[in-house]
Design a protein around this motif. Sequence first.
Motif, PDB file in Angstrom:
ATOM      1  N   GLN A 205     -60.634 -11.661  -9.950  1.00 42.58           N
ATOM      2  CA  GLN A 205     -60.558 -10.457 -10.785  1.00 42.58           C
ATOM      3  C   GLN A 205     -60.939 -10.731 -12.241  1.00 42.58           C
ATOM      4  N   PRO A 206     -60.474 -11.892 -12.863  1.00 41.27           N
ATOM      5  CA  PRO A 206     -60.944 -12.152 -14.235  1.00 41.27           C
ATOM      6  C   PRO A 206     -62.448 -12.261 -14.328  1.00 41.27           C
TER       7      PRO A 206
ATOM      8  N   GLN B  54     -63.768  -8.874 -14.243  1.00 40.20           N
ATOM      9  CA  GLN B  54     -63.555  -8.203 -15.529  1.00 40.20           C
ATOM     10  C   GLN B  54     -64.533  -8.697 -16.575  1.00 40.20           C
ATOM     11  N   GLN B  55     -64.725 -10.034 -16.565  1.00 42.91           N
ATOM     12  CA  GLN B  55     -65.634 -10.614 -17.540  1.00 42.91           C
ATOM     13  C   GLN B  55     -67.051 -10.092 -17.323  1.00 42.91           C
TER      14      GLN B  55
ATOM     15  N   ASN C 137     -57.459 -11.758  -6.556  1.00 43.56           N
ATOM     16  CA  ASN C 137     -56.817 -11.896  -7.860  1.00 43.56           C
ATOM     17  C   ASN C 137     -57.491 -12.979  -8.687  1.00 43.56           C
ATOM     18  N   THR C 138     -57.882 -14.035  -7.983  1.00 42.89           N
ATOM     19  CA  THR C 138     -58.570 -15.115  -8.688  1.00 42.89           C
ATOM     20  C   THR C 138     -59.907 -14.664  -9.224  1.00 42.89           C
TER      21      THR C 138
END
Lengths: 199, 577
Positions: free
Chosen positions: B536-537, B540-541, B533-534
């Motif tokens: 994941q950004p 995405q970026q 989850n950490t």
Amino acid sequence: MQVLNMTKKLITVLCTALLTFGCTSTSVGLNYYVFNAPSSALPAARETNQTVAVDAIVLADYLRQSSLVMQIDEHKLYFSSQDLWAEGLQGAMQKALLADLNSSGTTLFIAGGRDTQPTYQASLSVQIDHLLVTNNSTVMLSGHYDVADLSDNTLINQAFFVELALEEDGFAHAVVKQRMLVSQLAKQIQTAVSALVIQ
Amino acid sequence: MSDQQQPPANILHSSDPVEYKYDRAVVKPVRHISKIWLIPLLALGIGMWMIYYQWSNQGPLITIAFPIATGLEAGKTKIKTRNVDIGLVKKVELSEDLTGVTVTARMNGNIEPLLRKDSQFWIVSPRVSLNGVSGLSTLVSGPFINMAPGTVFETSDKFVALEAPPVTPAGTPGLHITLNSDAEFAYKEGDPVIYKGLKVGEIENTHFNFDERMVYYNTFITAPYHKLITENTKFWDTSGVKIQLTAQGIKIDTGSIESLLTNGVTFGIPEGSPAGQQVTKRSFFDIYRSYEQASEQRYKLSAEFVIFVKDTVRGLHIGAPVEYRGLEVGKVLGINPPHIKPPQTSVLEEGYDIPVIISVQPGRVQQPDNQQGLAFVRSQIIGWIDKGLRASLKTGNLLTGALFVDLQHYPDAVDVDNIKVFDFDVIPTVSSEFAQLSAKLSAVLDNVNQIQFKQLSDNTADMLSRLSKAAESIQVTSEQASQFVDDIEIKQLQQQLSTTLSSVNRLLNDFSADSESYQELNRTMRSIQQSINTLQPLFQQLNQQPNSLIFTEQRGPVLEPKAKASRGKKDASAQHD
């Protein structure tokens, strides 16, 4: 031989420069949100006459990730890369729904699945199709829920759609409104189940 | 009427006293002949001319002697040749001796040159035989007499008719030969002569010679096949189906379909024999039973010997081959002939040796077929007898049991003196195969008889009882061993199963919901989930802008929800601008 050595040196210099650029870039600020705000209030003791087991909430596929979602066009969504859920949305919504369902009424809602010797009289299944901030400055929650007895006979099968307008900018306010939407859904379910006399 | 009537002129009487004064009639002779007489005269002339014409154009009157006048009628039955009318039957009467019928016929005038002495006459009537159907047209027209013109120059007016149509009309090109046979079969007129499937001739008639007790067959070979008849031509029978059971096995021969229904004769030149000169005159040929018999006739000379057989001669027949090391060198000429007597003169005497006359033909052993070759073969055989040449009867065919005479060298043969019996050199014999086999079998049986079966059986029984006890002990031992092995295996298996199950149980306990391992695994999985989850950004970026790690200014706009109030202000300011 000299050409080969020159090529190696050039590659080494380029890699070093690239890493240096990467380290000098600014970091992105992330915002984490919890669906259930911490509270000191404890649920009050009450008398119950029937028990309903709440199955795990089924989320739409686009909600099974940590980014908060916003609708920016009719069929276009925006996944925020800086605003993230601090915990899994499925578990958080189930906790929120259970808390709201058990806030009042004579029906006890418990989390759990299908036991071999059940202590409940019915089961509740909730499927969330949409939970997002719309491009009309609202937050909406839609889906359907159904209540079935122990023989899997469907007692209630009801679709729901609840919406609230945003009064402030930002995802923090939107999360508050989304939590309120779950409360409204809990009230609808509570009302429907209370009217149902489960044998 | 007047008074001066005058008496009739032709009535004058001198005694009449009255004289009359009348004019005297003048009597004149009649000179005129009536024309009506021309008609009978003309008719007479025509008749005479017709008689003359008929007489001058009619042919000779002939007589034909028939055995029977079947269907012949005077004035109706015609005589034909080549289907042309050449005469008519005038009279049919019995012969003077009443044994036949004499037919008198008037022939046409121009036919006389055809009435040769050897002209043939016969009655044509419907005939159905194996050789075909003929004369069907006479069913409507009635029978007629057919004539085959002769070839000799002498003419005749008396003929003897044939009882049946001649097989070969006179003058047909070809060759007349005479075949003879002393076999039991017989041929009849019209039977075919076959050459390589073609009918090349017919048997014309048969004649039985009582003195020779032989049947002669006058046969005609049509041209151009008569050129095939040469000095060395052999004729043999090809009637029906021939099945031969010989020392060489079963052999089936058939001729043409015609010869299957009737009898037939075929001919040819035996293999290896020269053709010889073509036959142009009537010659005599023998009819052999088969090609093999005919082929054997090419060897004219043969050295004859006699062998005395101590065993049976059943299966040996006249004509059976005589072989030397597998090669046929002659044949059996006689079995127990009456003119040859062994030392025991009667068959009923003990140890009677059956005489068998055999021949060895020089032509078969690559010697000239003449007296010189014959003498060489005879001396060679006699010389070989001293060196162990012996004769024996051997089985040529196990199915038929046919025997043949085998000549072999036996180096270990007992020496014998060369003897002669009735001018035949004697070839010593050895026992036949069957006798040798019998002797060997007898020797084997003697050896078997010498075996002490009782002692052998006692020993065998004792041995079997001991073997039985040993087998029982082995069985008990094996059962115990099997039990022991089973015990060991079951105990080991149970122990291993128990150990395995306890291990599985411990493993399950380690990973049960309340166990420390499960909790640890759960925490680990959550940590991994949090880490994902950490990240994941970042993913995405990187997914949206892969170069954002380096070029931070190129990041896209950051969106966030807007309240309705602020959106309204923004829209208003936009309209205002």
